[in-house]
Write a protein that holds these residues in place. Structure first.
Motif, PDB file in Angstrom:
ATOM      1  N   GLY A  77      75.016  40.709  24.987  1.00 38.66           N
ATOM      2  CA  GLY A  77      74.364  42.004  25.133  1.00 38.66           C
ATOM      3  C   GLY A  77      73.587  42.137  26.441  1.00 38.66           C
ATOM      4  O   GLY A  77      73.159  43.233  26.797  1.00 38.66           O
ATOM      5  N   ARG A  78      73.397  41.035  27.136  1.00 37.36           N
ATOM      6  CA  ARG A  78      72.668  41.068  28.416  1.00 37.36           C
ATOM      7  C   ARG A  78      73.607  41.546  29.523  1.00 37.36           C
ATOM      8  O   ARG A  78      74.825  41.412  29.435  1.00 37.36           O
ATOM      9  CB  ARG A  78      72.138  39.674  28.781  1.00 37.36           C
ATOM     10  CG  ARG A  78      71.186  39.030  27.799  1.00 37.36           C
ATOM     11  CD  ARG A  78      69.842  39.700  27.696  1.00 37.36           C
ATOM     12  NE  ARG A  78      68.977  39.567  28.818  1.00 37.36           N
ATOM     13  CZ  ARG A  78      67.747  39.051  28.787  1.00 37.36           C
ATOM     14  NH1 ARG A  78      67.247  38.590  27.666  1.00 37.36           N
ATOM     15  NH2 ARG A  78      67.000  39.029  29.862  1.00 37.36           N
ATOM     16  N   GLU A  87      61.748  30.902  40.592  1.00 39.60           N
ATOM     17  CA  GLU A  87      61.491  29.531  41.044  1.00 39.60           C
ATOM     18  C   GLU A  87      61.486  28.528  39.899  1.00 39.60           C
ATOM     19  O   GLU A  87      61.983  27.417  40.056  1.00 39.60           O
ATOM     20  CB  GLU A  87      60.154  29.462  41.787  1.00 39.60           C
ATOM     21  CG  GLU A  87      60.181  30.139  43.141  1.00 39.60           C
ATOM     22  CD  GLU A  87      58.850  30.045  43.864  1.00 39.60           C
ATOM     23  OE1 GLU A  87      58.109  29.056  43.664  1.00 39.60           O
ATOM     24  OE2 GLU A  87      58.540  30.972  44.640  1.00 39.60           O
ATOM     25  N   THR A  88      60.895  28.910  38.755  1.00 38.06           N
ATOM     26  CA  THR A  88      60.732  27.951  37.661  1.00 38.06           C
ATOM     27  C   THR A  88      61.071  28.585  36.316  1.00 38.06           C
ATOM     28  O   THR A  88      61.125  29.815  36.187  1.00 38.06           O
ATOM     29  CB  THR A  88      59.273  27.446  37.570  1.00 38.06           C
ATOM     30  OG1 THR A  88      58.434  28.541  37.171  1.00 38.06           O
ATOM     31  CG2 THR A  88      58.781  26.862  38.882  1.00 38.06           C
ATOM     32  N   THR A  89      61.257  27.745  35.315  1.00 34.03           N
ATOM     33  CA  THR A  89      61.486  28.211  33.947  1.00 34.03           C
ATOM     34  C   THR A  89      60.281  29.006  33.454  1.00 34.03           C
ATOM     35  O   THR A  89      60.426  29.954  32.684  1.00 34.03           O
ATOM     36  CB  THR A  89      61.778  27.004  33.036  1.00 34.03           C
ATOM     37  OG1 THR A  89      62.987  26.388  33.484  1.00 34.03           O
ATOM     38  CG2 THR A  89      61.958  27.410  31.597  1.00 34.03           C
ATOM     39  N   ARG A  90      59.076  28.649  33.900  1.00 35.06           N
ATOM     40  CA  ARG A  90      57.872  29.399  33.506  1.00 35.06           C
ATOM     41  C   ARG A  90      57.939  30.843  34.011  1.00 35.06           C
ATOM     42  O   ARG A  90      57.493  31.767  33.333  1.00 35.06           O
ATOM     43  CB  ARG A  90      56.613  28.703  34.025  1.00 35.06           C
ATOM     44  CG  ARG A  90      56.313  27.393  33.338  1.00 35.06           C
ATOM     45  CD  ARG A  90      54.993  26.780  33.773  1.00 35.06           C
ATOM     46  NE  ARG A  90      54.814  26.659  35.208  1.00 35.06           N
ATOM     47  CZ  ARG A  90      55.264  25.638  35.938  1.00 35.06           C
ATOM     48  NH1 ARG A  90      55.918  24.654  35.370  1.00 35.06           N
ATOM     49  NH2 ARG A  90      55.048  25.594  37.241  1.00 35.06           N
ATOM     50  N   ASP A  91      58.499  31.041  35.213  1.00 36.12           N
ATOM     51  CA  ASP A  91      58.651  32.400  35.753  1.00 36.12           C
ATOM     52  C   ASP A  91      59.626  33.204  34.889  1.00 36.12           C
ATOM     53  O   ASP A  91      59.403  34.378  34.607  1.00 36.12           O
ATOM     54  CB  ASP A  91      59.147  32.359  37.199  1.00 36.12           C
ATOM     55  CG  ASP A  91      58.178  31.649  38.132  1.00 36.12           C
ATOM     56  OD1 ASP A  91      56.974  31.595  37.834  1.00 36.12           O
ATOM     57  OD2 ASP A  91      58.640  31.144  39.176  1.00 36.12           O
ATOM     58  N   LEU A  92      60.713  32.561  34.480  1.00 32.78           N
ATOM     59  CA  LEU A  92      61.690  33.203  33.591  1.00 32.78           C
ATOM     60  C   LEU A  92      60.992  33.642  32.301  1.00 32.78           C
ATOM     61  O   LEU A  92      61.157  34.778  31.848  1.00 32.78           O
ATOM     62  CB  LEU A  92      62.838  32.230  33.296  1.00 32.78           C
ATOM     63  CG  LEU A  92      63.982  32.691  32.406  1.00 32.78           C
ATOM     64  CD1 LEU A  92      65.236  31.882  32.725  1.00 32.78           C
ATOM     65  CD2 LEU A  92      63.668  32.576  30.938  1.00 32.78           C
ATOM     66  N   ALA A  93      60.207  32.753  31.725  1.00 29.27           N
ATOM     67  CA  ALA A  93      59.502  33.050  30.474  1.00 29.27           C
ATOM     68  C   ALA A  93      58.557  34.243  30.653  1.00 29.27           C
ATOM     69  O   ALA A  93      58.436  35.088  29.757  1.00 29.27           O
ATOM     70  CB  ALA A  93      58.733  31.824  29.989  1.00 29.27           C
ATOM     71  N   ALA A  94      57.910  34.333  31.809  1.00 23.31           N
ATOM     72  CA  ALA A  94      56.987  35.441  32.075  1.00 23.31           C
ATOM     73  C   ALA A  94      57.731  36.772  32.081  1.00 23.31           C
ATOM     74  O   ALA A  94      57.266  37.760  31.490  1.00 23.31           O
ATOM     75  CB  ALA A  94      56.269  35.230  33.407  1.00 23.31           C
ATOM     76  N   GLY A  99      59.936  41.965  27.940  1.00 24.42           N
ATOM     77  CA  GLY A  99      60.919  42.608  27.078  1.00 24.42           C
ATOM     78  C   GLY A  99      61.672  43.747  27.739  1.00 24.42           C
ATOM     79  O   GLY A  99      62.409  44.476  27.093  1.00 24.42           O
ATOM     80  N   LYS A 100      61.521  43.923  29.046  1.00 23.44           N
ATOM     81  CA  LYS A 100      62.121  45.056  29.759  1.00 23.44           C
ATOM     82  C   LYS A 100      63.330  44.664  30.610  1.00 23.44           C
ATOM     83  O   LYS A 100      64.146  45.501  30.947  1.00 23.44           O
ATOM     84  CB  LYS A 100      61.079  45.728  30.675  1.00 23.44           C
ATOM     85  CG  LYS A 100      59.880  46.274  29.936  1.00 23.44           C
ATOM     86  CD  LYS A 100      60.254  47.422  29.047  1.00 23.44           C
ATOM     87  CE  LYS A 100      59.034  48.023  28.375  1.00 23.44           C
ATOM     88  NZ  LYS A 100      59.370  48.926  27.301  1.00 23.44           N
ATOM     89  N   TYR A 101      63.449  43.400  30.979  1.00 20.66           N
ATOM     90  CA  TYR A 101      64.562  42.975  31.838  1.00 20.66           C
ATOM     91  C   TYR A 101      65.748  42.611  30.958  1.00 20.66           C
ATOM     92  O   TYR A 101      65.631  41.809  30.034  1.00 20.66           O
ATOM     93  CB  TYR A 101      64.138  41.790  32.712  1.00 20.66           C
ATOM     94  CG  TYR A 101      65.262  41.267  33.582  1.00 20.66           C
ATOM     95  CD1 TYR A 101      65.793  42.054  34.590  1.00 20.66           C
ATOM     96  CD2 TYR A 101      65.797  40.009  33.361  1.00 20.66           C
ATOM     97  CE1 TYR A 101      66.833  41.586  35.374  1.00 20.66           C
ATOM     98  CE2 TYR A 101      66.836  39.536  34.145  1.00 20.66           C
ATOM     99  CZ  TYR A 101      67.349  40.326  35.153  1.00 20.66           C
ATOM    100  OH  TYR A 101      68.384  39.871  35.926  1.00 20.66           O
TER     101      TYR A 101
END
Length: 198
Positions: A77-78, A87-94, A99-101
């Protein structure tokens, strides 16, 4: 002077080796662990070993996952034609928390930093370029606004532009609740350049 004995000192030393944990925090954590019920300590240790054993990089975006593909890459669905580079997995999590991307990601695991000896070959740029061989419409560069993040963004932009794929950079500027008098000139300029119509 050896206040606690070998085992406690060794535990403090190991904890202090973790990022963001200084000697005092390591000492506090060590005493907390020693005073925890034995079953809880064993469960914590087991969970840490299991995580280290089972967690790996997603074969598409290189975030951390227990499976071959992370939940984002596995989700049909993406929008798989839009890749946000972080840069990092933490950025992805942010970004996921918003919930908009609705696109997918590519995790670089770092940023170009000549001062630290980190070049383009030390982060996952080659893998990003391989992903662009498929049907990609847009690459959103969402690296940090630091010198390293900006350098990485410019480098990626120069690599991708000749392919004809649309390359965009996230906006940056004045944070919500920020007082203009305390914000640096570069941030103010970026905020001015990235203004939108009301």
């Amino acid at each position: 002077m050896d206040l606690y004995g070998g085992t406690i000192n060794k535990l403090i030393e190991e904890l202090a080796g973790l990022p963001g944990i200084g000697n005092k925090s390591a000492q506090r954590l060590a005493f907390h662990l020693i005073n925890m019920p034995k079953e809880k300590v064993e469960r914590l240790a087991k969970t840490m070993v299991e995580a280290r054993t089972n967690v790996r990089y997603c074969k598409e975006c290189f975030t951390l996952t227990e499976h071959e593909l992370c939940p984002v890459c596995a989700n049909q669905g993406r929008d798989h034609g839009t890749i946000m580079v972080v840069e990092t997995t933490r950025d992805l999590a942010a970004y996921e928390k918003t919930g908009k991307y609705t696109g997918v990601y590519h995790v670089l695991h770092g940023a170009i930093s000549p001062m630290l000896g980190i070049g383009p070959n030390d982060i996952r740029l080659k893998e990003l370029m391989q992903r662009l061989q498929s049907d990609i419409q847009e690459v959103i560069i969402a690296t940090n606004s630091s010198l390293e993040g900006e350098t990485t963004a410019m480098y990626i932009g120069k690599l991708i532009k000749p392919t004809g794929i649309k390359v965009t950079r996230i906006a940056s500027g004045v944070p919500v609740g920020g007082d203009l008098e305390y914000i640096d000139e570069v941030t103010l300029l970026r905020a001015l350049e990235g203004r939108t119509e009301l």
